[in-house]
Design a protein around this motif. Structure first.
Motif, PDB file in Angstrom:
ATOM      1  N   UNK A   1       0.449  -1.235   0.033  1.00 14.00           N
ATOM      2  CA  UNK A   1      -0.131  -0.051  -0.169  1.00 14.00           C
ATOM      3  C   UNK A   1       0.703   1.379   0.083  1.00 14.00           C
ATOM      4  N   UNK A   2       1.965   1.067   0.622  1.00 15.94           N
ATOM      5  CA  UNK A   2       2.841   2.570   0.728  1.00 15.94           C
ATOM      6  C   UNK A   2       3.369   2.871  -0.659  1.00 15.94           C
ATOM      7  N   UNK A   3       3.756   1.764  -1.382  1.00 12.35           N
ATOM      8  CA  UNK A   3       4.438   2.146  -2.314  1.00 12.35           C
ATOM      9  C   UNK A   3       3.264   2.538  -3.434  1.00 12.35           C
ATOM     10  N   UNK A   4       2.373   2.025  -3.633  1.00 13.75           N
ATOM     11  CA  UNK A   4       0.942   2.511  -4.295  1.00 13.75           C
ATOM     12  C   UNK A   4       0.713   3.848  -4.038  1.00 13.75           C
TER      13      UNK A   4
ATOM     14  N   UNK B   1     -12.394   8.846 -15.868  1.00 10.81           N
ATOM     15  CA  UNK B   1     -11.720   8.357 -17.120  1.00 10.81           C
ATOM     16  C   UNK B   1     -10.270   9.281 -16.929  1.00 10.81           C
ATOM     17  N   UNK B   2     -10.086   9.834 -15.848  1.00  8.99           N
ATOM     18  CA  UNK B   2      -8.636  10.760 -15.701  1.00  8.99           C
ATOM     19  C   UNK B   2      -7.836   9.721 -14.700  1.00  8.99           C
ATOM     20  N   UNK B   3      -6.516   9.734 -14.864  1.00  7.95           N
ATOM     21  CA  UNK B   3      -5.701   9.093 -14.263  1.00  7.95           C
ATOM     22  C   UNK B   3      -5.667   9.684 -13.020  1.00  7.95           C
ATOM     23  N   UNK B   4      -5.722   8.639 -11.847  1.00  3.33           N
ATOM     24  CA  UNK B   4      -5.962   8.789 -10.377  1.00  3.33           C
ATOM     25  C   UNK B   4      -4.929   9.795  -9.875  1.00  3.33           C
ATOM     26  N   UNK B   5      -3.767   9.753 -10.413  1.00  6.01           N
ATOM     27  CA  UNK B   5      -2.608  10.777  -9.685  1.00  6.01           C
ATOM     28  C   UNK B   5      -2.828  12.018 -10.118  1.00  6.01           C
ATOM     29  N   UNK B   6      -3.727  12.418 -11.356  1.00 10.18           N
ATOM     30  CA  UNK B   6      -4.094  13.695 -11.612  1.00 10.18           C
ATOM     31  C   UNK B   6      -5.088  14.353 -10.991  1.00 10.18           C
ATOM     32  N   UNK B   7      -6.137  13.486 -10.409  1.00  7.42           N
ATOM     33  CA  UNK B   7      -7.337  14.051  -9.592  1.00  7.42           C
ATOM     34  C   UNK B   7      -7.359  13.345  -8.311  1.00  7.42           C
TER      35      UNK B   7
ATOM     36  N   UNK C   1     -10.408   4.246 -10.508  1.00  4.68           N
ATOM     37  CA  UNK C   1     -10.995   5.465 -10.055  1.00  4.68           C
ATOM     38  C   UNK C   1     -12.116   5.283  -9.106  1.00  4.68           C
ATOM     39  N   UNK C   2     -12.776   4.066  -9.195  1.00  2.00           N
ATOM     40  CA  UNK C   2     -13.889   3.944  -8.191  1.00  2.00           C
ATOM     41  C   UNK C   2     -13.404   2.840  -7.036  1.00  2.00           C
ATOM     42  N   UNK C   3     -12.397   2.160  -7.320  1.00  5.42           N
ATOM     43  CA  UNK C   3     -12.007   1.328  -6.253  1.00  5.42           C
ATOM     44  C   UNK C   3     -11.507   2.256  -4.921  1.00  5.42           C
ATOM     45  N   UNK C   4     -11.760   1.532  -3.737  1.00  4.69           N
ATOM     46  CA  UNK C   4     -11.596   2.198  -2.433  1.00  4.69           C
ATOM     47  C   UNK C   4     -10.180   1.855  -2.089  1.00  4.69           C
TER      48      UNK C   4
ATOM     49  N   UNK D   1      -5.794  -3.631  -4.014  1.00  2.00           N
ATOM     50  CA  UNK D   1      -6.633  -4.604  -4.376  1.00  2.00           C
ATOM     51  C   UNK D   1      -7.233  -4.751  -5.668  1.00  2.00           C
ATOM     52  N   UNK D   2      -6.780  -3.767  -6.596  1.00  2.00           N
ATOM     53  CA  UNK D   2      -6.923  -3.750  -7.999  1.00  2.00           C
ATOM     54  C   UNK D   2      -6.217  -4.849  -8.622  1.00  2.00           C
TER      55      UNK D   2
END
Length: 440
Positions: free
Chosen positions: A17-20, A184-190, A265-268, A272-273
């Motif tokens: 988790x820390x690396x992610x 649809x946007x990369x998670x590290x951008x939003x 984008x929706x996974x908590x 786990x993805x």
């Protein structure tokens, strides 16, 4: 996703988790007050600023930067939001490196532009943090408008119409509003659920009703919307994905990049993805880049992006290409897929090199793959739509379709360049045209 249903090689938990969390942290951290003043002081405040011309929403960039430099970030935010009500998201995802910042005089003279995007984020984040909406609704007009799609175009159109006193109902197919900003946007951008927070803030204008789970052609029809409303705006984007059109593209492990990004984008819990060990992404646009980079950030060992044309013709900007390369994504250009191999589950993807005219050269190669993402463009989905131009809705002027009383904008309309900022401009301009028609 049920791990038991996954193809061999695709599994969750490749990184801890820390690396992610580190990999998916904010790509461009926000400026603090001091940093914003230093960045604003680099602006020449050009009277004929090329950055304004390059902005699809025509934001007065020198004005808002001057307002920041004089200690008025709220005023700067209003300058931005009057033209682009989704200025917060656009500050995060807009390809400023090929728009306003590319033509900045500082970029031309020194090779280092004013950080327009980060300054825009500083201003809009400041006003949103105060929780106060800077605009007021006009007196009610009694007019009712239907907006199909709660993406950037639909939201911009709905806000402008509501601000002018009209009653707006947004019909959204998905469970949550936001469109590509949400899905649809990369998670590290939003980060930090910004897309949802921006929609909530936008809705403070009042006069907008949101109805989710409403699919055009299934739950609602264009004719029905026209009968019940004074005008209709279509901003539902593109719901379909182009197929590879090669043998074996239906094998287990071959999926659409947009679905992968939406799930992400929706996974908590990102850990786990599931992601493959050897990932191949086919395409050359922003969706392809986002899928490739995020696969690496989830722990994929080998990620290769393959595009059929030259690198110069990729829809993704050079900045995004270099970002992908910096994350360990291998980019191969001038190659097209010819087959997906495997025994039920994908094992390899076969490509053939092509020349500049996409003519096959006869030279082939194979890439090992346990997960393949299609990112070769999306298609319009819907029934009873206005006349098409190519594969999108034909429009003229400020989004007028061939059906009286119906406008369209964003990715579903012909003529745009499939950018969030362009969709906002088209939604805003259609709203102005709708208002003029209804009131004039």
């Amino acid at each position: 996703m049920d791990a038991k249903a996954l193809a061999p090689g695709i599994k969750p938990g490749r990184l801890d988790g820390e690396l992610i969390a580190a990999g998916f942290s904010d790509l461009h951290p926000p400026l603090d007050g001091h940093e914003a003043h230093v960045a604003a002081d680099r602006c020449y405040f050009c009277h004929d600023a090329p950055c304004v011309t390059a902005c699809p929403t025509d934001i007065d960039i020198p004005l808002f930067i001057r307002q920041i430099s004089t200690g008025m970030p709220e005023a700067a935010a209003r300058t931005i939001l009057e033209q682009n009500i989704l200025g917060g998201m656009c500050a995060r995802v807009c390809p400023t490196e090929t728009l306003c910042e590319e033509v900045c005089v500082r970029e031309t003279a020194e090779g280092k532009p004013v950080e327009i995007g980060r300054l825009q984020r500083y201003a809009t984040d400041t006003v949103m943090a105060k929780g106060v909406h800077p605009f007021m609704r006009a007196a009610p007009t009694g007019k009712r408008i239907a907006v199909v799609g709660a993406g950037p175009a639909g939201l911009a159109c709905a806000h402008r119409l509501a601000m002018k006193g009209h009653e707006v109902t947004i019909y959204e197919a998905r469970p949550k509003p936001g469109g590509l900003n949400e899905y649809g946007i990369a998670a590290y951008k939003s980060t930090e659920d910004f897309a949802a927070r921006e929609v909530d803030w936008l809705m403070q204008i009042g006069g907008i009703t949101l109805r989710e789970g409403q699919v055009l052609g299934r739950d609602i029809t264009l004719d029905g919307l026209r009968e019940a409303h004074d005008a209709v705006f279509l901003g539902m984007g593109l719901g379909g994905v182009n197929a590879l059109g090669v043998s074996g593209d239906d094998r287990e492990g071959v999926t659409d990049a947009v679905d992968f990004i939406a799930d992400l984008r929706q996974v908590s819990d990102l850990a786990a993805l599931p992601v493959g060990r050897d990932v191949v992404v086919i395409g050359g646009g922003m969706t392809a880049i986002d899928a490739a980079v995020q696969s690496r950030l989830l722990g994929a060992m080998n990620v290769t992006l393959v595009y059929r044309r030259s690198r110069e013709r990729m829809a993704a900007s050079r900045y995004e290409q270099d970002l992908a390369a910096s994350k360990g994504v291998h980019i191969i250009c001038g190659a097209s897929p010819v087959a997906v191999h495997g025994n039920g589950t994908v094992r390899e993807v076969e490509f053939e090199f092509t020349d500049d005219d996409l003519a096959p050269t006869g030279e082939r190669f194979r890439l090992p793959a346990d997960q393949v993402f299609r990112a070769i463009g999306q298609t319009l989905v819907g029934e009873g739509l206005p006349e098409l131009s190519g594969r999108k809705i034909a429009v003229s002027g400020a989004g007028r379709t061939t059906v009286d009383g119906v406008w369209a904008g964003g990715d579903c309309a012909a003529g745009g360049d499939d950018l969030t900022v362009t969709a906002v401009a088209e939604g805003r301009d259609a709203a102005e045209d709708i208002h003029a028609r209804l009131m004039g």
